[in-house]
Design an enzyme around this catalytic site. Sequence first.
Site, PDB file in Angstrom:
ATOM      1  CG  HIS A  77     -36.212  20.802  -4.434  1.00  0.00           C
ATOM      2  ND1 HIS A  77     -36.111  20.365  -5.720  1.00  0.00           N
ATOM      3  CD2 HIS A  77     -35.129  21.035  -4.153  1.00  0.00           C
ATOM      4  CE1 HIS A  77     -35.104  20.533  -6.113  1.00  0.00           C
ATOM      5  NE2 HIS A  77     -34.246  20.928  -5.094  1.00  0.00           N
ATOM      6  CG  ASP A 106     -33.870 -11.908 -10.376  1.00  0.00           C
ATOM      7  OD1 ASP A 106     -33.579 -10.890  -9.708  1.00  0.00           O
ATOM      8  OD2 ASP A 106     -34.669 -12.248 -11.127  1.00  0.00           O
ATOM      9  CD1 TRP A 142     -33.288  19.102   3.035  1.00  0.00           C
ATOM     10  CD2 TRP A 142     -33.496  16.533   3.586  1.00  0.00           C
ATOM     11  NE1 TRP A 142     -31.995  18.737   3.233  1.00  0.00           N
ATOM     12  CE2 TRP A 142     -32.015  17.227   3.486  1.00  0.00           C
ATOM     13  CE3 TRP A 142     -33.513  15.386   3.975  1.00  0.00           C
ATOM     14  CZ2 TRP A 142     -30.700  16.264   3.735  1.00  0.00           C
ATOM     15  CZ3 TRP A 142     -32.583  14.605   4.239  1.00  0.00           C
ATOM     16  CH2 TRP A 142     -31.293  14.896   4.266  1.00  0.00           C
ATOM     17  CB  SER A 170     -39.052   1.140   0.225  1.00  0.00           C
ATOM     18  OG  SER A 170     -38.293   1.076  -1.017  1.00  0.00           O
ATOM     19  CB  SER A 171     -34.117   2.589   2.014  1.00  0.00           C
ATOM     20  OG  SER A 171     -34.795   3.346   1.123  1.00  0.00           O
ATOM     21  CG  HIS A 254     -22.455  13.586   7.478  1.00  0.00           C
ATOM     22  ND1 HIS A 254     -22.507  14.623   6.882  1.00  0.00           N
ATOM     23  CD2 HIS A 254     -21.218  12.703   6.831  1.00  0.00           C
ATOM     24  CE1 HIS A 254     -21.301  14.549   6.111  1.00  0.00           C
ATOM     25  NE2 HIS A 254     -20.644  13.487   6.092  1.00  0.00           N
ATOM     26  CD  GLU A 256     -30.211   9.419   2.689  1.00  0.00           C
ATOM     27  OE1 GLU A 256     -30.116   8.419   3.199  1.00  0.00           O
ATOM     28  OE2 GLU A 256     -30.786   9.565   1.570  1.00  0.00           O
ATOM     29  CE1 TYR A 258     -18.828  11.243   2.354  1.00  0.00           C
ATOM     30  CE2 TYR A 258     -20.235  11.532   4.561  1.00  0.00           C
ATOM     31  CZ  TYR A 258     -19.164  11.844   3.653  1.00  0.00           C
ATOM     32  OH  TYR A 258     -18.648  12.930   3.944  1.00  0.00           O
ATOM     33  CB  SER A 269     -14.563   3.335 -10.031  1.00  0.00           C
ATOM     34  OG  SER A 269     -14.385   4.443  -8.839  1.00  0.00           O
ATOM     35  CG  HIS A 303     -20.197  18.127   9.672  1.00  0.00           C
ATOM     36  ND1 HIS A 303     -19.256  17.075   9.054  1.00  0.00           N
ATOM     37  CD2 HIS A 303     -21.086  17.952   8.903  1.00  0.00           C
ATOM     38  CE1 HIS A 303     -19.811  16.457   8.294  1.00  0.00           C
ATOM     39  NE2 HIS A 303     -21.128  16.990   8.008  1.00  0.00           N
ATOM     40  CG  HIS A 304     -24.820  18.382   9.057  1.00  0.00           C
ATOM     41  ND1 HIS A 304     -24.934  18.841   7.596  1.00  0.00           N
ATOM     42  CD2 HIS A 304     -24.210  17.239   9.059  1.00  0.00           C
ATOM     43  CE1 HIS A 304     -24.750  17.701   6.873  1.00  0.00           C
ATOM     44  NE2 HIS A 304     -23.980  16.665   7.678  1.00  0.00           N
ATOM     45  CB  THR A 329     -13.033  12.552  -0.461  1.00  0.00           C
ATOM     46  OG1 THR A 329     -13.661  12.266   0.597  1.00  0.00           O
ATOM     47  CG2 THR A 329     -13.990  12.804  -1.608  1.00  0.00           C
ATOM     48  CE  LYS A 332     -14.174   6.061  -2.885  1.00  0.00           C
ATOM     49  NZ  LYS A 332     -13.815   4.937  -3.699  1.00  0.00           N
ATOM     50  NE  ARG A 451     -30.284  25.152   3.496  1.00  0.00           N
ATOM     51  CZ  ARG A 451     -30.189  23.974   4.050  1.00  0.00           C
ATOM     52  NH1 ARG A 451     -29.294  23.817   5.042  1.00  0.00           N
ATOM     53  NH2 ARG A 451     -30.787  22.964   3.322  1.00  0.00           N
TER      54      ARG A 451
END
Lengths: 527, 380, 188
Positions: A77, A106, A142, A170-171, A254, A256, A258, A269, A303-304, A329, A332, A451
Site C-alpha cells: 500500500h 512540447d 515501505w 523513470s523519475s 525526507h 521525497e 517534499y 497557488s 527526525h525520523h 510552510t 505559504k 502502527r
Amino acid sequence: MSTATTHDEHHEHGPATGLMRWVTTTNHKDIGTLYLWLSFIMLLTGGAMAMVIRAELFQPGLQLVDPNFFNSMTTMHGLIMVFGAIMPAFVGLANWLIPMMIGAPDMALPRMNNWSFWILPFAFTMLASTLFMEGGAPAFGWTFYAPLSTTFAPDTTDFFIFAVHLMGISSVMGAINVIATILNMRAPGMTLMKMPLFVWTWLITAYLLIAVMPVLAGAVTMMLTDRHFGTSFFDAAGGGDPVMFQHIFWFFGHPEVYIMILPAFGIISAIIPTFARKPLFGYSSMVYASASIAILSFMVWAHHMFTTGMPVAGELYFMYATIMIAVPTGVKIFNWVATMWRGSMTFETPMLWALGFVVMFTIGGFSGLMLGVAPVDTQYHDTYFVVAHFHYVLVTGALYSIIAAFYYWVPKWTGNMYDEKLGKIHFWWSTISVNVLFFPQHFIGLAGMPRRIPDYALQFAEFNMISSIGGFAFGLAQVFFLYIVVKTIKGGEKATDKVWEGATGLEFEELPSPAPYHSFDEAPAVK
Amino acid sequence: MISSRLLRRFFAPVLAFLSFISMSSAHADYELNMTQGVTPISHQIYDLHMIVLWICVIIGIGVFGAMAYSIMKHRKSKGAVAAEFHESTTVEIIWTLVPLAILIAIAVPATATLIDLEDTSEADINIQVNGIQWKWRYNYIDEGVEFISALAESSRTNGQSGVADPTGNENYLLEVDKPIVVPVKKKIRFLFTSDDVIHAWWVPELAVKQDAVPGFINDSWAYIEEPGVYRGQCAELCGKDHGFMPIVVNAVSEQEYQEWLVAMKAEAAAVAASADKEFSMEELVAKGESVYAANCAACHGPTGAGVPPVFPAITGSSVATGDISDHIDIIMNGKTGTAMQAFKTQISDVDIASVVTFQRNSLGNTVGDMVQPSKIKSLR
Amino acid sequence: MSDIKSSHTTQPRKSVSAKQVFKLFMVPVLMFGFGFALVPLYDVFCEITGLNGKTGRVEASVVNQKEVDSSRLVKVKFLANSGNGLPWNFEPVIQEMEVHPGQIYEAMYRVSSKSDKNTVGQAVPSVSPVQASVHFNKTECFCFSKQELAARETRDMPLRFVINHDLPKDIVELTLSYTFFNIEQTKS
C-alpha cells in the site's frame, strides 16, 4: 498511419489512432494522460489494499488475513501510493501543464518522455507480481529497514529492489525532462519570476528528484549486494550498521516527502487566485519559501530516527532544524489565506478541493510540528499518530491537490465541463469520510496503538471501527470519482476557452478548449 | 528534575488552564489523549505535548478563523469586489518572525526535557532487554536473573498469535507469560539490543521508547513513582508477529521486588536441577508437545507444516529426521540470518530435550530416538 | 499573469543543448555515487560524534600514562551477547570495573565453544551512552577480526582499554557490550 510516424517533423494536427498511438507517442499531452491513468489505476489498487487493512482492523481479533499478509499489504500500500499514485500523478500534471504554461510546443526531450512513462507499468507489474509468489510479497514496510529487508527478507525482495530501480530511473528521466523544458523552452518574455508557481515548484521538485532518487537507488543496491554478494553495509555481523540504512533511506526519504507536496503547493497557488479573483499574495515569497523548504529538507532527515539512540546533540540539532520548516510552510498557508482575504470568492469544485487542502494540510502540518519535538516524539513515534499525520499530509494534502487539479484543468484538456453537482458531492463525500477515517487515528495513536500491527488491544476498538467505516466510505468515493472522470471525458457541457472567469495563465488565455494536440508551435509573446 | 520545575514555571498559566479544561472530561481524557504516565519524564513529556498542542490549536483558530471569515464575507454572491493588493512586506515579515518566536518558545522546554530524557547515569538497577522475533529477553545484570517474556497463552490460538474473537479477553495482546518486576522509586536503566532485527521497546506510562538494534546497545531509563502494572508493545516493525510481542512491567515495593528476585533465583535453580533426571520417551514427547505449542508453532505451524520457504516444515524435515546432534544444535543455537533463534537462552534443558524428542517422534516424524536433558546440559 | 499579450511571435526559442542534458544526467550519476560515499562519510561522522556507539582504537604508545586523572572514577560495565547460530557461551569474566580516565586497564571475556566442530565468530563492540563511545579507546581488542575456536575450546579474550580524560564530566558510568556473530553462516 504514415503520418503518425512523421508527425513530429510535420506538425500533424491530431494523434494517430489505435493502441500504437499510446505506445509510441511522444506528445506531452498523451504522455500526461498515460501518467494520470496509471496513477488512477495505482490509486485504486493501493486503495484496495488499504481496504484490506481497514477491514482487518475493523474489530479486534484476527479474522481475515494472517499477520504476514497484513504486513505485505501495508508495505505494498505504501509503495504503490507513494511511487505509483502520487508521484506519477504529479509527473502527469507536469507533462500536461508545464509546456502549456510556459508557451512551449512540447517537453524538451519527447522520446525520453515516452521511455520514462513506459518503464513504470513494468516496474509496478513486477512489484505486484510478488503478491502471487512463493514466500509472499515484501512485508517489511515501505521504509524497508535493514536487517528485516536484507537478511530476514523473503526472496521476492529482489523483485522489489529491481522495481525500485526502475521507478527511480523513470523519475530521474522525468525530472531531467522537466528541468530541460523549463530552462530552455519558455516563450520569449517568460522570465523565471513570471512563471506560474506550479512551474516553479515543479522545477524545485525536479532538482530534488535528481538529487535523491539516486540515493535511494544506492540504498537498494547496497541491500542487493548485502543479500547476495557478501557485503555487510547493514549487517552488524560483518561490521556494518543497520542504523546507517535508516540514515541513507531518510536522506532520500525526507526530500521525497517534499517531492510529493511541492507540486501541490503550485496547484493550490494556481486555483485559489482564480476563484478569489485576486492575484496570488506574495508570489516571490512563495518562490523563496518553496526553495527554502527544499533546502531544509536535506538537513532534517534524522527526525525520523529519534528513538534509534542518537547522541543528545544530534537529537537537538535535528529537532531545531525540523521545527524550523514550520516557518516557510507557515508563510505559504498565510499567503493563501491573504489571497482569499477581500477577494470575490466563488466555490466551484476545484476551489472546494483547494480549500479542503489548505485546512487539512494545515492540520497535518500541526501534527508534523508536534512530531518534530524530539522528547515528545518518544511517545508519538511509530504510533497511529504518525499514521494520521502523514495521511493528512499525503491524502488530504497531495491527493486533494491532484483531484483539485483534475477539476480545474480537465475542461481545458477535454473541452468538457465536469458535472458540477457530482463534483461537489464527490468533495463533501470525500472530505467527511476522510476525516472520519484519519482524525480518530490521532486519538488511537496518543492512546498507545503502534502502527503496522494486524490486531490490537480492546481499548482501541471503537476508534478503529469508526476509522474503518470512514475508510470504506472514502474508498467508495474514489470509485465514484472514476465515474465522474469517465463521464467528463465522454461529454458534458462545452467549456469556454477561458474556462473560469478569473483564470489566468497561457493555457487559459492563449489556447482554446480543448487544447489542440499541438499547442504553441509558435511561441506566444509574454510581456 | 530542575528542568521539570522550570518547564512548569515557564508555562504555569497555560497548564492551569489545561487542567481546568481536562477536569470536565477526566474519563474521556485517557482514551483520547496521551497518557500522563508515572515517571517524572513522562509528566514532562505530557506537559510539553499539551503545550505544543494548544499552541497549534490557537494558531489553528487564527488561521481557520480568518479563512472562515473570508469565505463568509468575501464571496462574490454577497457582492464582494476583489481588492487588488498582492503583497505587503511588513505583513510578510511579521508572519515569518512571529512563528519563529513561537518555535523558540517551544524549543526551550523541549531541550530541557530531552537532556533529562537522555541522562541514564547513576541507575540503581540495570536491566538488559534483548528483542527476539517475537518476544523479549530480560537480564537483571546485577542479579543474574534472566528470563524470556512472551505473549500470554490467553492471546493465542493453537500456538498462533491472536484469536478470532477477543471479546471479554481482558488485556488481549497486552498480557505476557512472565512480566518484568521492578521496584518503585528507583532509577532503572534499560539497555537495549537485539538478537535479530530491529525492535523497539515501548511502555507509554514510562515514556520509554527505544530501538533495540542488533550489534548495538542503546539505553533509556525510568523512575516509577507509583506501583502498578504498565503495559506496552513493540513499536518497530520486526516481521510477522510484530503486533504480538507485548511488554508488561509490574512496579512493586522494594520488599516485594526482593522477594520476587529470591523466587526467580530459586525457580532457576530448580529448573537446572531437573536436567539431571532421566525421562522416558513418553514423558518427553508429552512435555515436548506443550513446549512446541508455546515456542515453535507460531512459525512452524501447529501441525509442523510450516510456511515454506520462509518457515520450513518440521514434518519430514532433514533436520528433524536426520542426525540428532544437528537437530539439537539448531534448536539450541539457532540459525544465522533467519528467525530461528538460539533457544538455549530461552528454554530449559528439559524443554529442549523434550521438544527435540517430540519433533522426531510426532508431527508425522517417526525417527524413534530421543535425547536426555543431561545431554543438553552438557552442551551449554 | 495578466500581462500576457495575445499576439504570437515567431522568435525562435532556445534549443535544448546536448551539453546541458548531459550535465543534468551527471547529477543523478554523482548522487548515486554519493549514496555509496555516505557509507565512509557516516563512519567518519560517527567517529567524530560517536553517533552509533562504535568505539575508538588507539596504539598503546599513544596513551600518555602521566595524564591519569586519579581524582575521577568511572564505572564500566561489561556485557556479552551472542547472535543466532553460534554455539558459544560468551561472558565477561569481570562484570564491572571502576577506572581512572587516562589509565590503561585490562578486562577479560571468556568464550567457550559447545560445538564438536571448529567454529568462527566475529565480535562487534558497542558503548552506551553513545556520547561516551568516542572517549572509549581500546589498545587491544578481539573485535572486528575473525576468532576461530576449536571443538569444545574455551578461550579467554583480553581487552585493553583506556578512557580518555576528556570524557564529559557528567558521564560517570558506561557500558561496553560485545556481540559475537556467526560469520560462517551469514551468507548462506
